[in-house]
Structure formats: structure tokens, C-alpha cells
Design a protein around this motif. Structure first.
Motif, PDB file in Angstrom:
ATOM      1  N   VAL A  72       0.859  -1.196   0.000  1.00 51.98           N
ATOM      2  CA  VAL A  72       0.000   0.000   0.000  1.00 51.98           C
ATOM      3  C   VAL A  72       0.895   1.246   0.000  1.00 51.98           C
ATOM      4  O   VAL A  72       2.118   1.136   0.077  1.00 51.98           O
ATOM      5  CB  VAL A  72      -0.938   0.036   1.230  1.00 51.98           C
ATOM      6  CG1 VAL A  72      -1.982  -1.053   1.140  1.00 51.98           C
ATOM      7  CG2 VAL A  72      -0.133  -0.065   2.506  1.00 51.98           C
ATOM      8  N   ASN A  73       0.266   2.415  -0.068  1.00 50.37           N
ATOM      9  CA  ASN A  73       0.986   3.710  -0.072  1.00 50.37           C
ATOM     10  C   ASN A  73       2.093   3.743  -1.113  1.00 50.37           C
ATOM     11  O   ASN A  73       3.237   4.101  -0.820  1.00 50.37           O
ATOM     12  CB  ASN A  73       1.606   4.012   1.309  1.00 50.37           C
ATOM     13  CG  ASN A  73       0.554   4.019   2.395  1.00 50.37           C
ATOM     14  OD1 ASN A  73      -0.614   4.342   2.128  1.00 50.37           O
ATOM     15  ND2 ASN A  73       0.936   3.648   3.594  1.00 50.37           N
ATOM     16  N   ILE A  74       1.752   3.353  -2.314  1.00 47.92           N
ATOM     17  CA  ILE A  74       2.779   3.271  -3.352  1.00 47.92           C
ATOM     18  C   ILE A  74       3.119   4.663  -3.882  1.00 47.92           C
ATOM     19  O   ILE A  74       2.227   5.458  -4.195  1.00 47.92           O
ATOM     20  CB  ILE A  74       2.300   2.343  -4.489  1.00 47.92           C
ATOM     21  CG1 ILE A  74       2.200   0.923  -3.947  1.00 47.92           C
ATOM     22  CG2 ILE A  74       3.234   2.396  -5.681  1.00 47.92           C
ATOM     23  CD1 ILE A  74       1.235   0.054  -4.677  1.00 47.92           C
ATOM     24  N   GLU A  75       4.418   4.946  -3.925  1.00 43.27           N
ATOM     25  CA  GLU A  75       4.884   6.217  -4.503  1.00 43.27           C
ATOM     26  C   GLU A  75       5.670   5.884  -5.762  1.00 43.27           C
ATOM     27  O   GLU A  75       6.850   5.543  -5.697  1.00 43.27           O
ATOM     28  CB  GLU A  75       5.794   6.940  -3.516  1.00 43.27           C
ATOM     29  CG  GLU A  75       5.122   7.311  -2.223  1.00 43.27           C
ATOM     30  CD  GLU A  75       6.152   7.808  -1.215  1.00 43.27           C
ATOM     31  OE1 GLU A  75       6.922   8.725  -1.567  1.00 43.27           O
ATOM     32  OE2 GLU A  75       6.205   7.251  -0.121  1.00 43.27           O
ATOM     33  N   MET A 104     -16.051   8.290 -14.188  1.00 41.09           N
ATOM     34  CA  MET A 104     -15.785   6.841 -14.232  1.00 41.09           C
ATOM     35  C   MET A 104     -14.695   6.488 -13.216  1.00 41.09           C
ATOM     36  O   MET A 104     -13.669   7.157 -13.165  1.00 41.09           O
ATOM     37  CB  MET A 104     -15.317   6.453 -15.646  1.00 41.09           C
ATOM     38  CG  MET A 104     -15.291   4.960 -15.873  1.00 41.09           C
ATOM     39  SD  MET A 104     -14.596   4.522 -17.482  1.00 41.09           S
ATOM     40  CE  MET A 104     -16.035   4.568 -18.514  1.00 41.09           C
ATOM     41  N   PRO A 105     -14.924   5.465 -12.385  1.00 43.76           N
ATOM     42  CA  PRO A 105     -13.877   5.095 -11.431  1.00 43.76           C
ATOM     43  C   PRO A 105     -12.599   4.706 -12.175  1.00 43.76           C
ATOM     44  O   PRO A 105     -12.663   4.197 -13.300  1.00 43.76           O
ATOM     45  CB  PRO A 105     -14.461   3.898 -10.679  1.00 43.76           C
ATOM     46  CG  PRO A 105     -15.843   3.705 -11.168  1.00 43.76           C
ATOM     47  CD  PRO A 105     -16.083   4.592 -12.337  1.00 43.76           C
ATOM     48  N   LEU A 106     -11.471   4.941 -11.490  1.00 49.59           N
ATOM     49  CA  LEU A 106     -10.184   4.685 -12.142  1.00 49.59           C
ATOM     50  C   LEU A 106     -10.061   3.244 -12.632  1.00 49.59           C
ATOM     51  O   LEU A 106      -9.522   2.991 -13.706  1.00 49.59           O
ATOM     52  CB  LEU A 106      -9.046   4.993 -11.171  1.00 49.59           C
ATOM     53  CG  LEU A 106      -8.792   6.469 -10.871  1.00 49.59           C
ATOM     54  CD1 LEU A 106      -7.655   6.612  -9.880  1.00 49.59           C
ATOM     55  CD2 LEU A 106      -8.474   7.218 -12.159  1.00 49.59           C
ATOM     56  N   GLU A 107     -10.576   2.282 -11.812  1.00 45.98           N
ATOM     57  CA  GLU A 107     -10.359   0.881 -12.209  1.00 45.98           C
ATOM     58  C   GLU A 107     -11.126   0.536 -13.483  1.00 45.98           C
ATOM     59  O   GLU A 107     -10.663  -0.269 -14.284  1.00 45.98           O
ATOM     60  CB  GLU A 107     -10.714  -0.083 -11.066  1.00 45.98           C
ATOM     61  CG  GLU A 107     -12.154  -0.071 -10.622  1.00 45.98           C
ATOM     62  CD  GLU A 107     -12.366   0.871  -9.437  1.00 45.98           C
ATOM     63  OE1 GLU A 107     -11.522   1.750  -9.227  1.00 45.98           O
ATOM     64  OE2 GLU A 107     -13.393   0.718  -8.743  1.00 45.98           O
ATOM     65  N   THR A 126      -0.304  -4.398 -13.985  1.00 45.40           N
ATOM     66  CA  THR A 126      -0.177  -3.165 -13.211  1.00 45.40           C
ATOM     67  C   THR A 126      -1.481  -2.847 -12.481  1.00 45.40           C
ATOM     68  O   THR A 126      -1.470  -2.558 -11.287  1.00 45.40           O
ATOM     69  CB  THR A 126       0.150  -1.982 -14.146  1.00 45.40           C
ATOM     70  OG1 THR A 126       1.286  -2.317 -14.919  1.00 45.40           O
ATOM     71  CG2 THR A 126       0.429  -0.729 -13.343  1.00 45.40           C
ATOM     72  N   ALA A 127      -2.585  -2.890 -13.201  1.00 43.74           N
ATOM     73  CA  ALA A 127      -3.842  -2.410 -12.639  1.00 43.74           C
ATOM     74  C   ALA A 127      -4.624  -3.510 -11.919  1.00 43.74           C
ATOM     75  O   ALA A 127      -5.393  -3.220 -11.005  1.00 43.74           O
ATOM     76  CB  ALA A 127      -4.690  -1.797 -13.748  1.00 43.74           C
ATOM     77  N   PHE A 128      -4.410  -4.758 -12.322  1.00 42.21           N
ATOM     78  CA  PHE A 128      -5.182  -5.863 -11.724  1.00 42.21           C
ATOM     79  C   PHE A 128      -4.271  -7.041 -11.380  1.00 42.21           C
ATOM     80  O   PHE A 128      -4.453  -8.146 -11.909  1.00 42.21           O
ATOM     81  CB  PHE A 128      -6.279  -6.320 -12.697  1.00 42.21           C
ATOM     82  CG  PHE A 128      -7.118  -5.195 -13.225  1.00 42.21           C
ATOM     83  CD1 PHE A 128      -8.081  -4.593 -12.418  1.00 42.21           C
ATOM     84  CD2 PHE A 128      -6.929  -4.712 -14.522  1.00 42.21           C
ATOM     85  CE1 PHE A 128      -8.847  -3.534 -12.902  1.00 42.21           C
ATOM     86  CE2 PHE A 128      -7.685  -3.657 -15.007  1.00 42.21           C
ATOM     87  CZ  PHE A 128      -8.653  -3.064 -14.194  1.00 42.21           C
ATOM     88  N   PRO A 129      -3.290  -6.825 -10.494  1.00 41.96           N
ATOM     89  CA  PRO A 129      -2.305  -7.884 -10.249  1.00 41.96           C
ATOM     90  C   PRO A 129      -2.919  -9.231  -9.860  1.00 41.96           C
ATOM     91  O   PRO A 129      -2.478 -10.256 -10.390  1.00 41.96           O
ATOM     92  CB  PRO A 129      -1.423  -7.320  -9.138  1.00 41.96           C
ATOM     93  CG  PRO A 129      -1.661  -5.861  -9.129  1.00 41.96           C
ATOM     94  CD  PRO A 129      -3.012  -5.614  -9.709  1.00 41.96           C
ATOM     95  N   ASP A 145      -5.311   3.416  -5.806  1.00 40.90           N
ATOM     96  CA  ASP A 145      -5.413   4.618  -6.640  1.00 40.90           C
ATOM     97  C   ASP A 145      -4.070   5.229  -7.058  1.00 40.90           C
ATOM     98  O   ASP A 145      -3.956   5.688  -8.193  1.00 40.90           O
ATOM     99  CB  ASP A 145      -6.290   5.677  -5.942  1.00 40.90           C
ATOM    100  CG  ASP A 145      -7.772   5.403  -6.206  1.00 40.90           C
ATOM    101  OD1 ASP A 145      -8.066   4.488  -7.001  1.00 40.90           O
ATOM    102  OD2 ASP A 145      -8.617   6.098  -5.620  1.00 40.90           O
ATOM    103  N   PRO A 146      -3.053   5.279  -6.164  1.00 43.12           N
ATOM    104  CA  PRO A 146      -1.784   5.879  -6.636  1.00 43.12           C
ATOM    105  C   PRO A 146      -1.244   5.161  -7.876  1.00 43.12           C
ATOM    106  O   PRO A 146      -0.782   5.798  -8.825  1.00 43.12           O
ATOM    107  CB  PRO A 146      -0.840   5.707  -5.444  1.00 43.12           C
ATOM    108  CG  PRO A 146      -1.710   5.494  -4.275  1.00 43.12           C
ATOM    109  CD  PRO A 146      -2.977   4.865  -4.762  1.00 43.12           C
TER     110      PRO A 146
END
Lengths: 444, 341
Positions: A164-167, B1-4, B71-74, B297-298
Motif C-alpha cells: 500500500v501507499n505506493i509512490e 468513471m472510477p479509475l479501475e 499493473t492495474a489488476f495484479p 489509486d496511486p
């Protein structure tokens, strides 16, 4: 039969060992044809244009194989290391996304370069080589920075086993990144320089001492001569970085078992992991302390001071490190010999022995890349992510990976054999004629 | 639209782009295998010439799909590659052999004796690869990949060796052949053009038939998929796909060749878009929803910012590439000249 983790490691290792050769060429060769075509455009010399065309074609073939073997790797992430990717995907994945763009850009401009000789203006055609050189180097930066992250993981916290808290920027600009990226990219220029030089050295050795061969040989060796000494400096900085930040790896590559003040530098030798000592090495007193910590009496931590389960196998690290350093020194020697002789005699007229040395340097330079990569990968074990995840914990739960390993071993053998045949033929193949070469200054 | 959802859209768009660009390359292999008549050799040669400058670029879309997934859905990436281990290995072997065979044929100018062997490898790999990929995509939508507590429990074979995934595999192969024939009508001239026109007409009928029988087979074999089909949004997209498919038939019948490539690409985009609409909001039916397996989200923000910035460099370059090399095939070949190494 091998177990799953061993098979997965062997397959991943085989795939990377194969891929790395093509990436090195893909990064290095564009610089060579950029220079050659630039000279052709400035001087109006047709021979340099022919060189650029020849090298462009070769780059395209090797780039195609590299693209295929790179696709293979992205699949193997999932097929062999799903647990690792499940953890790391959200951390390092976006870097591969960026790399995809750099690669894509390289593919596009390589297509334009290769097929655009008679469709683009001479200047526009030459300009196409610049994005190839830049994007290939940036590709290397991205990919190697993820390896840097595996060695110096930063930019995230772990909560309940999940990241979590990925930078993202902290991830990419991890501490190991500048060292690994510099060393890996410079290696590509050196290897490409020697690979090309060897072709022309071989022709000269067989008696064809034409002006064309000499020009090509000198151009390739100039590139090698610029980057080989820089590579020595970068290697020294990398070793010092490891001494401070990954002491297990530093100890393994130096074959250092006991913690010692004023540790010697061991040249050659075999690390005996039973008796925990490195045998048969030539020892230069206090040199490891000096190189690693800038002080002759500095303390170097030995492998024995770490828990037994947390250290790499020095037998897989020290010898590769020795090979890399030896080859690096040999390459510096070869270019010094070549240009020293040329300066002394005021002409380019290398003798048999020197030509043989240049030819030998080509495969050796790729061996050095493989060796350096073995040092960094075996030196990180038993971790897939240093101090975060063990390699054994990242592998697939699937059984029977040994069969896939054997299948792909055959695939790689077939691919390598076909490629060797192709390159051999490509050498002999005449180029299609182009319109007359105009210097840039002559262009309307 | 949600990011995912945006990230899932990237996966779908990547898949569509891979189909309409890379798929045409696979189709090149399909028609190399099916080249026939007096002009068989010419047909093959024309296909190879058209693919030359662009084939590597076409296949980068696959990388985009894979990278976006991990990346988005490991977790979904891990489960897909574990659950679909065998078809993905098959596709991978196909990709390697196909890329190698094409590169060798293209750059090496394989001598006469080696040509049939190279063509055979190229064709076989060009059919096996989309087949395996189509089966993998079909399996992910069929509900055959079972996941318990985040671990894949289905075996190596049963998720994909089933009627619905097999039809999806056949649809994928048909898509490839369909695209190539349509694209080639815009490039070929004379009798060669007529060859590709007939092939295009045949391929659109086959594609129409396969996508039509896919639905009853889904009803019988892939319940989770069928349950999603009945929503209005997927029905609307599929309706548009049918309309576009019919339009493509008309275009070739009436010989409006300039329209052939866009209509073909549009049909395929709608077929795959329809598939995606059915699968929404799941990545793996019926276990993994997009929202449940998305990264934080990040990560998504960084990735989704990187994409348009990259595209800013990429799209003009890509346009330059396609514009520089879109031309009619044929014309006299230049005599080679010997010049050193």
C-alpha cells in the motif's frame, strides 16, 4: 526432475540470458548507424552510408528477435511468477508501461529507418535514427530500474501482506537504479562496438584490407573505446554502492566469508561454501576494503556474519564477477592497443594478433554482460525482492514446469540456430541500390 | 468513471487494437496457408510485402494488454496466468515461431528450397496462436476458471477445452482471416484484388456464422456469460456489430475498396467490444470483479497519467509510419547491387 521453483528459475534465467543479448545490440547498434549516416551526410562518403544500411538491417533482425523474446518474458512473469507479480504488479507495473512506449517508439522509427531510405529526405532519414538511440536507452533505464527496485525496494508499505501507499517516483528512482542503469546501458554500447568491429576485423584477417573495412572497424572501435573506460568507472561505483547497501552481495562477489578489517581483493579462486573460505585466489592485501569503503583498514562484512538462509551462494557470484572484471580489463587493453598502435604508426594497419584480439573481444563482451547479470541476480538470492519476498515464495503453484522448461529450451535452440543462419546469409546479401548520396549542405 | 473501470477500458481497447492490427498479421498466416490457384505464390508475396514495415509495431498492443493487466489488476493477472497456463504457453510458443519465421522470411529472403518449410511454420503458428488466445479469452468468460480464497483450483485442461472456449478460438482465427482479406483489397490490384475480394466475402460469412452459433453454445456451456448477455448494453453493442458485419459484406460486394479496411476494423472492434460489454463488470467470470482486484489509486493514477503522455509521442510517430508505407503492392523490383558487408 527439477522442482517447480528450480525449473521456473532455470527457464526465467534462460529467457533473460537470451533476451539480454538482443537488447544490448538493440541499444548499441543504433548509435553506430547514427554516427555512420551522420558522417555520410556531412562528407558525402558513400561507404559510410552503406555501413549505416548494413547495420540498420542487422539491427532490425535482432530487434525483431528481441521483441519476440521480450513478449515471452512478459508472459513468463505470469506463467512462472504469478505470486511475485501479484505483489509487485501494482508497484513496478507502470514502469513496464512506460517501457512499452519507449519500445513502441523505437519499433516505429526503426521501421521508418529501415524502409525509408528512398522515401524520406536524407536529412529526415538520418533524424529518424535519433529517436531510436534515445528510446532504446530509455527502455533500458525503465527495465533496469525495476531490477534496481528488486534489489533496493522502496516506495511502498506492506499491510496484511499487501503493498500500500505506493509512490511511483520513489519506486522508479530507487537507490540502486542509477548504478545499475548506467552499468547496463554502457555495457550495451561497448558490446555493440566490439560485435561490429569483429565482423570487419575478421574480413581484414582474411586479407580484405579495403578502405571500407578499415573505416567500419575504426568507427566501431571508437565507440567501444569511448565507453569501455567509462564502464570501468561505473563498475567501481557499483561495487562501492553494493558494499554499503547490499553487503551480502558484496561479500559474495568478493568471496569474503569472514568479517575482516583491511580485507584483501581476491583475484580468481573458488569459494568453498563447505569450509567457508575462498581457495586458490591471488590476494591483493587490503584492496577490497579500499575499493568498497575508500579506506585500507575498513571493515568488510563476511558472509558468515549473516543468517545462513539469507545469503547468496558465493560459488555462483564470485566466479562471474571475476569473469566480468577480467573481460572488462581485456577490452580496455584491446582498444588502447589498437589506437595506441594507430597513433604510433600514424596509420590504421593492425597486425594479426591485434585483429584476433578484437575478434575475441566480441563474444567476450557479451559474456561479460551475462556474467554481470548473473552477479546481480545470483547475488540477490535467496530474495526475489530484497528482504521482502523470497524467490521460492514468488513462484507459480503449477506443477510440471520442468516440461515447459524443456519445451522452451528446444524453442531457444531452434531460434538461435535459425538466427545464426540468417545473419550469416545477411552478410553475403547484396543491398538494393539507392539514389546518389547528397551531402546535407548540397540539399536544395 | 472510477479509475479501475478506466484501466479495464484500457485492457479492452488494447485487445481491440491488438486484434485489428496484430490480428491482420495472423490473418496473413491464415491466407498463406490457404493460398490457392495460379496466383498462390503472388498472394503470399503480396501479404508478406504488406506486413513488412509494420508487423513489430502491430504486436506491441499485446504487451500493452499484459502490462495493463499486471499493473492495474495484479491478482487477476496472477489468476489468469495460473488458470490458463496451458493455452498461454501454446500461444507463446506460437508467437515465437511466427515472429521468427516471419523475420527470417522477410529479412533473410529465404532461398527457394527453404520457402515451403518457412511458410508452413509461419502459417501453422499464425493459426495456432489466435486459436489459443481466443480459447483463453473465452475460458475467462465461461466461468470455468474456479478460484477459492484467491487460489486457482481448476486444473490445467478443463477451463479451456470446452465448447464455448473452442468457439471463441475459432472466432479469433476467423477475425484474423477476415481482417487480412479486407485490408488486402485496398492494396492489391488486378486479379490479385479479385482473389482477396472472394476471400473477404467468404471470411465475413464464416465470421458471421461462428459468432451466431457462439450464443446458443454460451447458453448451453457458459452460463455465467449467457446470464450477462441479456443486459441491454451488451445487446446494443452486439446489434451494432451485426449491422457493421452486414455493411462489410455490402462494401466488398459493391467493390467499395476504399471503405473495406475501416468497415472490417469497425466490425472486429464491435465484436470484441461486445464481448467486453458482456463481461463487464467482471474480469474473470463469475469470480473476480474489476473493482475487487484493482490496484490502489496511486498506481492507477500513475499508470493512467503515463498512458496519454506516452500516446502524445506515439500517435504522431505511428501516423508517420503508416502514411509513409501505405501504398499499392506490385511494381518492378530493383536489381540488387553487391557492396561488401
Amino acid at each position: 526432475m527439477f522442482d517447480t521453483v528450480t525449473s521456473a528459475r532455470a527457464l526465467m534465467g534462460m529467457s533473460l540470458a537470451f533476451h539480454i543479448v538482443f537488447t544490448a545490440i538493440g541499444i548499441g547498434l543504433p548509435l553506430l548507424f547514427l554516427i555512420a549516416e551522420g558522417i555520410a551526410l556531412r562528407t558525402g562518403n558513400e561507404e559510410y552510408r552503406q555501413m549505416a544500411r548494413r547495420w540498420g538491417r542487422t539491427a532490425a533482425v535482432l530487434f525483431a528477435v528481441g521483441a519476440v523474446s521480450g513478449t515471452l518474458l512478459s508472459f513468463e512473469f505470469g506463467l512462472l511468477w504469478p505470486t511475485w507479480m501479484e505483489f509487485s504488479g501494482s508497484i513496478i507495473g507502470f514502469i513496464f508501461g512506460l517501457e512499452g512506449f519507449a519500445f513502441f517508439t523505437e519499433a516505429i522509427f526503426l521501421g521508418l529507418y529501415l524502409y525509408g531510405w528512398d522515401r524520406l529526405s536524407p536529412r529526415a532519414h538520418w533524424l529518424c535514427s535519433i529517436p531510436i538511440v534515445i528510446s532504446s536507452a530509455i527502455s533500458a533505464l525503465f527495465v533496469i530500474s525495476t531490477n534496481g527496485w528488486m534489489n533496493q525496494p522502496t516506495g511502498f508499505d506492506v499491510v496484511d501482506g499487501k503493498p500500500v501507499n505506493i509512490e511511483p517516483l520513489a519506486v522508479m528512482f530507487n537507490k540502486a537504479m542509477p548504478y545499475e542503469v548506467t552499468h547496463g546501458t554502457l555495457a550495451s554500447y561497448v558490446a555493440a562496438g566490439f560485435a561490429v568491429a569483429a565482423v570487419y576485423a575478421f574480413a581484414m584477417l582474411r586479407g580484405d584490407r579495403s578502405d571500407y573495412n578499415k573505416k567500419a572497424l575504426v568507427l566501431a572501435l571508437v565507440v567501444a573505446a569511448v565507453f569501455a573506460p567509462l564502464q570501468v568507472v561505473s563498475g567501481d561505483l557499483s561495487a562501492r554502492f553494493l558494499a554499503h547497501n547490499q553487503p551480502e552481495k558484496f561479500a559474495a562477489l568478493e568471496g569474503q566469508f569472514e568479517t575482516e578489517k583491511g580485507a584483501p581483493l581476491r583475484i580468481g579462486g573458488w569459494p568453498d561454501t563447505e569450509d567457508k573460505t575462498t581457495r586458490f585466489a591471488i590476494e591483493i592485501p587490503k584492496a577490497a576494503s579500499l575499493l568498497g569503503f575508500e579506506h585500507v583498514d575498513a571493515e568488510v562484512r563476511g558472509l558468515n556474519s549473516f543468517p545462513e538462509d539469507d545469503i547468496p551462494d558465493a560459488r555462483l557470484v564470485h566466479p562471474w564477477f571475476q569473469a566480468m572484471v577480467a573481460i572488462g580489463s581485456f577490452m580496455v587493453l584491446v582498444v588502447a592497443w589498437f589506437f595506441g598502435l594507430a597513433w604510433w604508426r600514424k596509420r590504421i594497419d593492425p597486425g594479426r594478433l591485434l585483429l584476433l584480439a578484437v575478434i575475441a573481444a566480441a563474444p567476450l563482451s557479451f559474456l561479460a554482460i551475462e556474467a554481470g547479470w548473473c552477479v546481480t541476480e545470483f547475488g540477490r538470492q535467496p530474495w526475489i525482492i530484497y528482504h521482502v519476498m523470497r524467490t521460492a515464495d514468488g513462484a507459480t503453484p503449477r506443477e510440471g514446469i520442468a516440461w515447459v522448461l524443456m519445451l522452451f529450451a528446444l524453442v531457444y535452440v531452434a531460434l538461435a540456430a535459425g538466427l545464426a543462419l540468417l545473419l550469416f546469409r545477411e552478410q553475403r546479401r547484396p543491398l538494393e541500390p539507392l539514389g546518389p548520396l547528397r551531402r546535407i549542405s548540397d540539399a536544395p | 468513471m472510477p479509475l479501475e473501470n478506466l484501466a479495464a477500458l484500457v485492457v479492452l481497447v488494447g485487445l481491440i487494437a491488438y486484434s485489428i492490427f496484430g490480428g491482420a498479421d495472423f490473418g496473413g498466416g491464415v491466407w498463406t496457408a490457404l493460398a490457392s490457384g495460379r496466383r498462390a505464390a503472388e498472394q503470399r508475396e503480396a501479404i508478406f510485402r504488406a506486413m513488412g514495415p509494420v508487423w513489430e509495431t502491430n504486436h506491441v498492443w499485446l504487451i500493452l494488454v499484459v502490462v495493463t493487466l499486471f499493473t492495474a489488476f495484479p491478482p487477476a493477472f496472477a489468476d489468469l496466468f495460473t488458470g490458463l497456463f496451458v493455452p498461454l504457453v501454446i500461444a507463446l510458443v506460437g508467437i515465437v515461431f511466427r515472429g521468427a519465421a516471419f523475420a527470417f522470411r522477410h529479412y533473410g529472403h529465404v532461398v527457394e528450397a527453404g520457402l515451403p518449410a518457412t511458410n508452413a511454420v509461419f502459417s501453422a503458428a499464425s493459426i495456432i496462436t489466435p486459436m489459443a488466445m481466443g480459447m483463453a479469452v473465452g475460458a475467462a468468460a465461461s466461468g470455468n476458471i474456479t478460484i477459492e480464497n484467491g487460489t486457482v483450483t481448476s486444473g490445467l485442461w478443463e477451463p479451456w477445452l470446452q465448447p464455448f472456449p473452442i468457439v471463441c478460438g475459432l472466432v479469433a482465427v476467423a477475425i484474423c482471416g477476415f481482417l487480412t482479406a479486407f485490408y488486402m483489397t485496398a492494396r492489391a490490384t488486378g486479379e490479385l484484388l479479385e482473389d482477396f475480394r472472394m476471400r473477404g466475402l467468404a471470411a465475413s460469412l464464416v465470421l458471421g456464422a461462428l459468432t451466431t452459433i457462439a450464443l446458443p453454445i454460451a447458453h448451453w456451456d457458459a452460463k455465467p456469460f449467457w446470464d450477462q448477455v441479456k443486459d441491454p448494453a451488451p445487446l446494443a453493442v452486439m446489434g451494432a456489430a451485426v449491422a457493421m458485419g452486414l455493411a462489410s459484406l455490402v462494401v466488398l460486394w459493391r467493390r467499395w475498396y476504399l471503405l473495406a479496411p475501416p468497415v472490417a476494423a469497425g466490425t472486429v472492434a464491435l465484436v470484441i467490444g461486445g464481448f467486453g460489454a458482456v463481461q463487464y463488470p467482471y474480469l474473470i467470470l463469475p469470480n473476480e470483479r474489476i473493482a475487487d482486484v484493482a490496484a490502489g489509486d496511486p498506481t492507477l493514477t500513475a499508470f493512467l497519467i503515463a498512458l496519454p503522455i506516452g500516446a502524445l509521442i506515439l500517435i504522431p510517430s505511428l501516423v508517420l509510419l503508416y502514411v509513409t508505407f501505405s501504398e499499392k503492392t506490385g511494381g518492378p523490383g530493383a536489381e540488387p547491387e553487391r557492396y561488401g558487408y
